[in-house]
Design a protein around this motif. Structure first.
Motif, PDB file in Angstrom:
ATOM      1  N   MET A  25      12.014 -12.636  12.262  1.00  0.00           N
ATOM      2  CA  MET A  25      10.616 -12.348  12.602  1.00  0.00           C
ATOM      3  C   MET A  25      10.555 -11.043  13.385  1.00  0.00           C
ATOM      4  O   MET A  25      11.464 -10.756  14.184  1.00  0.00           O
ATOM      5  N   PRO A  26       9.500 -10.241  13.210  1.00  0.00           N
ATOM      6  CA  PRO A  26       9.340  -9.050  14.044  1.00  0.00           C
ATOM      7  C   PRO A  26       9.090  -9.448  15.503  1.00  0.00           C
ATOM      8  O   PRO A  26       8.339 -10.382  15.780  1.00  0.00           O
ATOM      9  N   GLU A  27       9.688  -8.726  16.414  1.00  0.00           N
ATOM     10  CA  GLU A  27       9.461  -8.979  17.833  1.00  0.00           C
ATOM     11  C   GLU A  27       7.980  -8.812  18.167  1.00  0.00           C
ATOM     12  O   GLU A  27       7.427  -9.548  19.008  1.00  0.00           O
ATOM     13  N   THR A  28       7.303  -7.867  17.507  1.00  0.00           N
ATOM     14  CA  THR A  28       5.896  -7.597  17.774  1.00  0.00           C
ATOM     15  C   THR A  28       4.975  -8.694  17.249  1.00  0.00           C
ATOM     16  O   THR A  28       3.790  -8.735  17.611  1.00  0.00           O
ATOM     17  N   ALA A  78      -2.303  -0.762   6.278  1.00  0.00           N
ATOM     18  CA  ALA A  78      -3.125  -1.505   5.315  1.00  0.00           C
ATOM     19  C   ALA A  78      -3.523  -2.877   5.843  1.00  0.00           C
ATOM     20  O   ALA A  78      -2.799  -3.505   6.624  1.00  0.00           O
ATOM     21  N   ASP A  79      -4.669  -3.358   5.364  1.00  0.00           N
ATOM     22  CA  ASP A  79      -5.114  -4.728   5.657  1.00  0.00           C
ATOM     23  C   ASP A  79      -4.447  -5.657   4.640  1.00  0.00           C
ATOM     24  O   ASP A  79      -5.080  -6.172   3.718  1.00  0.00           O
ATOM     25  N   ALA A  94       6.886 -16.123  -0.435  1.00  0.00           N
ATOM     26  CA  ALA A  94       8.306 -15.853  -0.230  1.00  0.00           C
ATOM     27  C   ALA A  94       8.524 -14.352  -0.315  1.00  0.00           C
ATOM     28  O   ALA A  94       7.845 -13.659  -1.083  1.00  0.00           O
ATOM     29  N   GLY A  95       9.473 -13.846   0.461  1.00  0.00           N
ATOM     30  CA  GLY A  95       9.752 -12.413   0.397  1.00  0.00           C
ATOM     31  C   GLY A  95      11.114 -12.097   0.963  1.00  0.00           C
ATOM     32  O   GLY A  95      11.729 -12.909   1.663  1.00  0.00           O
ATOM     33  N   ILE A  96      11.575 -10.898   0.651  1.00  0.00           N
ATOM     34  CA  ILE A  96      12.865 -10.424   1.152  1.00  0.00           C
ATOM     35  C   ILE A  96      12.643  -9.243   2.090  1.00  0.00           C
ATOM     36  O   ILE A  96      11.760  -8.399   1.860  1.00  0.00           O
ATOM     37  N   SER A  97      13.413  -9.202   3.174  1.00  0.00           N
ATOM     38  CA  SER A  97      13.390  -8.085   4.116  1.00  0.00           C
ATOM     39  C   SER A  97      11.977  -7.888   4.662  1.00  0.00           C
ATOM     40  O   SER A  97      11.407  -8.815   5.233  1.00  0.00           O
ATOM     41  N   ASN A  98      11.363  -6.718   4.498  1.00  0.00           N
ATOM     42  CA  ASN A  98      10.002  -6.485   4.958  1.00  0.00           C
ATOM     43  C   ASN A  98       9.043  -7.519   4.360  1.00  0.00           C
ATOM     44  O   ASN A  98       8.103  -7.982   5.017  1.00  0.00           O
ATOM     45  N   GLY A  99       9.298  -7.932   3.121  1.00  0.00           N
ATOM     46  CA  GLY A  99       8.499  -8.985   2.508  1.00  0.00           C
ATOM     47  C   GLY A  99       8.698 -10.332   3.172  1.00  0.00           C
ATOM     48  O   GLY A  99       7.773 -11.155   3.236  1.00  0.00           O
ATOM     49  N   GLY A 100       9.913 -10.577   3.694  1.00  0.00           N
ATOM     50  CA  GLY A 100      10.162 -11.804   4.446  1.00  0.00           C
ATOM     51  C   GLY A 100       9.520 -11.774   5.820  1.00  0.00           C
ATOM     52  O   GLY A 100       8.958 -12.779   6.280  1.00  0.00           O
ATOM     53  N   PHE A 101       9.586 -10.624   6.480  1.00  0.00           N
ATOM     54  CA  PHE A 101       8.886 -10.470   7.758  1.00  0.00           C
ATOM     55  C   PHE A 101       7.377 -10.671   7.571  1.00  0.00           C
ATOM     56  O   PHE A 101       6.713 -11.338   8.376  1.00  0.00           O
ATOM     57  N   PHE A 110       0.828  -1.214   0.000  1.00  0.00           N
ATOM     58  CA  PHE A 110       0.000   0.000   0.000  1.00  0.00           C
ATOM     59  C   PHE A 110       0.860   1.261   0.000  1.00  0.00           C
ATOM     60  O   PHE A 110       0.569   2.230  -0.682  1.00  0.00           O
ATOM     61  N   ASN A 111       1.923   1.274   0.763  1.00  0.00           N
ATOM     62  CA  ASN A 111       2.751   2.480   0.880  1.00  0.00           C
ATOM     63  C   ASN A 111       4.238   2.114   0.890  1.00  0.00           C
ATOM     64  O   ASN A 111       5.023   2.663   1.648  1.00  0.00           O
ATOM     65  N   LYS A 112       4.603   1.161   0.032  1.00  0.00           N
ATOM     66  CA  LYS A 112       5.979   0.652  -0.092  1.00  0.00           C
ATOM     67  C   LYS A 112       6.413  -0.158   1.119  1.00  0.00           C
ATOM     68  O   LYS A 112       7.592  -0.475   1.261  1.00  0.00           O
ATOM     69  N   SER A 113       5.465  -0.496   2.001  1.00  0.00           N
ATOM     70  CA  SER A 113       5.781  -1.313   3.171  1.00  0.00           C
ATOM     71  C   SER A 113       4.633  -2.277   3.438  1.00  0.00           C
ATOM     72  O   SER A 113       3.465  -1.938   3.230  1.00  0.00           O
ATOM     73  N   TRP A 114       4.985  -3.457   3.942  1.00  0.00           N
ATOM     74  CA  TRP A 114       3.987  -4.454   4.314  1.00  0.00           C
ATOM     75  C   TRP A 114       3.672  -4.360   5.801  1.00  0.00           C
ATOM     76  O   TRP A 114       4.566  -4.091   6.615  1.00  0.00           O
ATOM     77  N   ASN A 115       2.438  -4.615   6.144  1.00  0.00           N
ATOM     78  CA  ASN A 115       2.002  -4.577   7.536  1.00  0.00           C
ATOM     79  C   ASN A 115       2.387  -5.896   8.218  1.00  0.00           C
ATOM     80  O   ASN A 115       1.608  -6.830   8.287  1.00  0.00           O
ATOM     81  N   ASP A 116       3.621  -5.943   8.702  1.00  0.00           N
ATOM     82  CA  ASP A 116       4.137  -7.162   9.339  1.00  0.00           C
ATOM     83  C   ASP A 116       4.065  -7.106  10.858  1.00  0.00           C
ATOM     84  O   ASP A 116       4.669  -7.926  11.537  1.00  0.00           O
ATOM     85  N   THR A 117       3.325  -6.142  11.406  1.00  0.00           N
ATOM     86  CA  THR A 117       3.083  -5.839  12.836  1.00  0.00           C
ATOM     87  C   THR A 117       4.094  -4.855  13.408  1.00  0.00           C
ATOM     88  O   THR A 117       3.983  -4.507  14.591  1.00  0.00           O
TER      89      THR A 117
END
Length: 305
Positions: free
Chosen positions: A169-172, A113-114, A140-147, A100-107
């Motif tokens: 993995m994100p701590e959150t 974005a949903d 599959a994803g890299i960096s933010n896409g992997g998170f 949505f804004n060049k970032s994925w909602n990985d928490t």
């Protein structure tokens, strides 16, 4: 008149048999790249879909979702990963969703974005329109896409196996991760990654905190109930580029799951086998001792739902 009535009745039956019934699948679009749109929560979401040549019409095919990193775009991922070439050889669909804004909602609070809703809707749409196999859907994803792939493993567990490159993995995510079933997971970090440290800690100072690789792998091993016995192998040095690869495999998980870790010694925030997209002093070195795309696909095709 009677003969005419019989003829018309027969012709009506023929026409009915040629007309697709409501809810039946349509023929797949032509091979190549297609831009798709989905409205999710009132927001227009887009993705690029690559359809290989000569896909069988009557057989369901695997679907691989490939997620760009933070600040990136879906359009860069085909050349970056070369997943299109692998899809052509192995006959699966590959989709590159756009954030949505060049970032994925990985928490980590990077996007409102949903994104989970978007990917759930995308999987359902491609099953309906392109006959993708619900038992062979992967992320599959890299960096933010992997998170974010890890978040999908938590929230869409019944649909996926996942692979995370240059990510742990994100701590959150840990407190809210409630997988509904065991799931096979692969990690592929570089131990010299200056952006996402293999030992955990802040990501780029202000983009949240990542847990260490050992903790991330242990989380999924516990969920899957894998064997405590670790199989470790150092892969041959074929590129002689100053990197090396150590593979760790935990097998015998519930429902045939496994957790696999490739540690790319000497490599940075890169896609193994991919380009050196920024100077090594900024992101670390790209290793060519492993083809990440082939390795990820080989992992995926061992696992079905």
């Amino acid at each position: 008149m009677r003969k005419l009535a019989v003829f018309l009745a027969v012709w009506a039956v023929v026409l009915a048999s040629l007309t697709p019934a409501k809810g039946t699948r349509h023929r797949r679009p032509a091979a190549g790249d297609h831009v798709g749109h989905l409205n999710v929560g009132g927001v227009d979401r887009t993705y690029i879909l690559h359809i290989p040549e000569s896909l069988p019409e009557s057989v369901s095919v695997p679907l691989v979702l490939v997620f760009h990193g933070g600040g990136g775009h879906a359009a860069t991922m085909p050349n970056f990963t070369r997943f299109d070439s692998r899809a052509e050889r192995e006959k699966f669909l590959v989709a590159y969703p756009e954030s949505f804004n060049k970032s994925w909602n990985d928490t980590r609070g990077l996007s409102p974005a949903d994104d989970v809703g978007f990917i759930r809707a995308l999987i359902a749409e491609l099953q309906r329109t392109h006959h993708t196999d619900p038992k062979r859907t992967y992320a599959a994803g890299i960096s933010n896409g992997g998170f974010f792939s890890n978040r999908l493993a938590c929230d869409l567990t019944d649909k996926l196996a996942i692979a995370a490159v240059a990510a742990t993995m994100p701590e959150t995510l840990l407190p809210v991760c409630k997988p509904s079933a065991p799931i096979s997971v692969m990690f592929m970090p570089g131990n010299k990654d200056p952006l996402v440290h293999i030992d955990g800690g802040p990501v780029l100072r202000d983009r949240g905190v990542a847990i260490c690789l050992a903790q991330a792998a242990a989380f999924w091993r516990k969920l899957d109930g894998t064997s405590a016995q670790l199989a470790v192998e150092n892969l041959p040095d074929q590129a002689h580029d100053g990197t090396s690869v150590r593979r760790e495999i935990y097998t015998r998980g519930k429902q045939g799951t496994e957790v696999v870790v490739y540690v790319i010694e000497g490599a940075g925030h890169t896609w193994p086998g991919g380009p050196q997209y920024l100077p090594a002093f900024l992101i670390g070195k790209a290793s060519h001792n492993l083809d990440a795309t082939q390795t990820i696909w080989d992992f995926f095709k061992r696992h079905t739902r």
